[in-house]
Design an enzyme around this catalytic site. Structure first.
Site, mmCIF file in Angstrom:
data_model
loop_
_atom_site.group_PDB
_atom_site.id
_atom_site.type_symbol
_atom_site.label_atom_id
_atom_site.label_comp_id
_atom_site.label_asym_id
_atom_site.label_seq_id
_atom_site.Cartn_x
_atom_site.Cartn_y
_atom_site.Cartn_z
ATOM 1 N N GLN A 95 0.821 -1.201 0.000
ATOM 2 C CA GLN A 95 0.000 0.000 0.000
ATOM 3 C C GLN A 95 0.857 1.253 0.000
ATOM 4 O OE1 GLN A 95 -1.208 0.294 4.641
ATOM 5 N NE2 GLN A 95 -1.791 -1.639 3.638
ATOM 6 N N HIS A 97 0.316 5.738 1.065
ATOM 7 C CA HIS A 97 -0.571 6.762 1.622
ATOM 8 C C HIS A 97 -0.304 8.117 0.976
ATOM 9 C CE1 HIS A 97 -1.516 3.760 4.566
ATOM 10 N NE2 HIS A 97 -0.312 3.795 5.106
ATOM 11 N N GLU A 114 3.854 7.966 8.599
ATOM 12 C CA GLU A 114 3.869 7.101 9.772
ATOM 13 C C GLU A 114 5.281 6.618 10.061
ATOM 14 O OE1 GLU A 114 1.041 4.411 7.984
ATOM 15 O OE2 GLU A 114 2.556 2.828 7.823
ATOM 16 N N HIS A 171 4.759 0.375 0.807
ATOM 17 C CA HIS A 171 5.180 -0.410 1.967
ATOM 18 C C HIS A 171 4.182 -1.529 2.253
ATOM 19 C CE1 HIS A 171 2.398 2.629 3.571
ATOM 20 N NE2 HIS A 171 2.068 1.714 4.479
ATOM 21 N N ARG A 191 -4.404 0.610 -1.767
ATOM 22 C CA ARG A 191 -3.795 -0.697 -1.982
ATOM 23 C C ARG A 191 -3.250 -0.801 -3.396
ATOM 24 N NH1 ARG A 191 -8.799 -2.971 0.003
ATOM 25 N NH2 ARG A 191 -8.743 -3.077 2.268
#
Length: 325
Positions: A95, A97, A114, A171, A191
């Site tokens: 996936q 972001h 993150e 990642h 995804r």
């Protein structure tokens, strides 16, 4: 208010989840497929509840809005961070972001940068971290042609490793890994690939190919981290990352260590061991003491300027990016 906010987590069932969160942290789970513990969260998809003190029983998002002084009267509308523990019984999807600009435009919320602290990893465990495409055109071609073995970077991991995962980074967390994730408060995930996995009804899970191509950083470059550990007798503080979104540290306490406030508020999760948290007044004297156990999540609000932790334990702490810009 000179007391911590201890929080009751929210648990998320996932196709790749398991039951290690119960085994490792004594959480009471409703399923054998719990993949995520949202320990500190004001995100609408799973809001933590305050367990103690004046705000006991209140949701964190409500406290954020109605008692902003606890957080230093922040300028941001939404609580900016989300702290999770993930149990990957199986591989997560590959996936990526979005950043804030894309996330707000296309998903109506923050982007998602993150970072991961590896709590545990079975022998041979791997993460997917980045890709080998040199141009956007090459990335697009490799995704459409499903050249996953050529595209994706596989990195072996072990307990205690740390990874910073900026928005735009392809990642995936591999089977047999538990992590503590500190992230922006967002639930937007695109995804790229999901191993042709089917859900409980036999349907392939949806992919987000165009969005993934749109937001992926090309070429991938590993972020340079300046990880620094300061020793204080047998205790230590490790500074893992300082970014516009958050700063994250590992506190390893053996004996006793006194901390001084660095930001309007501090998020903490006990990842190993047990001990005591003592809130100190302006003169350095103890006012109130709280037991700390593995798996607890809490926030030290603005009025807590100094505190002492005693015992043998490890905590991951984070502070909001507005404090480190």
């Amino acid at each position: 208010m000179r007391e911590p906010l201890f929080l009751k987590p929210v648990f998320q069932e996932k196709i790749w989840g398991g039951k290690k969160l119960a085994e490792e942290y004594d959480y009471q789970l409703s399923s054998d497929k719990i993949g995520e513990c949202w320990g500190i969260s004001a995100h609408p998809h799973g809001v933590s509840t305050v367990e103690n003190g004046k705000y006991a029983g209140e949701k964190l998002d409500k406290v954020w809005k109605e008692a902003p002084e606890l957080f230093g009267n922040p300028k941001t509308e939404v609580f900016p961070l989300l702290v999770k523990i993930l149990d990957a019984e199986d591989d997560l999807s590959v996936q990526v972001h979005p950043d804030d600009a894309y996330g707000k435009t296309h998903a109506g919320e923050l982007g998602k940068t993150e970072c991961w602290y590896i709590l545990d990893a079975e022998p041979g465990s791997e993460i997917i971290y980045g890709h080998h495409a040199k141009t956007k055109e090459e990335l697009t071609e490799m995704i459409h042609d499903k050249k996953w073995s050529q595209l994706l970077r596989h990195i072996p991991v072990k307990k205690g490793d740390f990874y910073y995962v900026p928005s735009g980074t392809i990642h995936g967390i591999g089977k047999g890994i538990m992590i503590l994730e500190t992230q922006q408060s967002s639930d937007t995930t695109y995804r790229v690939y999901d191993y042709d996995r089917k859900d409980s009804e036999g349907n392939l899970r949806p992919l987000h190919i165009q969005e993934s191509i749109d937001v992926t950083t090309v070429p991938h470059v590993d972020p340079k981290l300046n990880i620094v550990t300061e020793n204080y007798g047998k205790s230590s503080v490790t500074d893992y990352v300082t970014t516009p979104f958050f700063a994250v540290e590992l506190w390893e306490i053996i004996g006793r260590h006194t901390f001084h406030q660095k930001a309007p508020y501090t998020l903490c999760t006990v990842i190993e061991g047990a001990g005591e948290l003592e809130i100190l007044n302006e003169n350095g004297l103890g006012e109130q003491t709280y037991n700390l156990e593995k798996g607890q999540h809490f926030i030290l609000p603005n009025e807590v300027k100094n505190w002492r932790i005693t015992g043998e334990l490890k905590l991951i702490s984070s502070i909001p990016g507005e404090s480190v810009r």
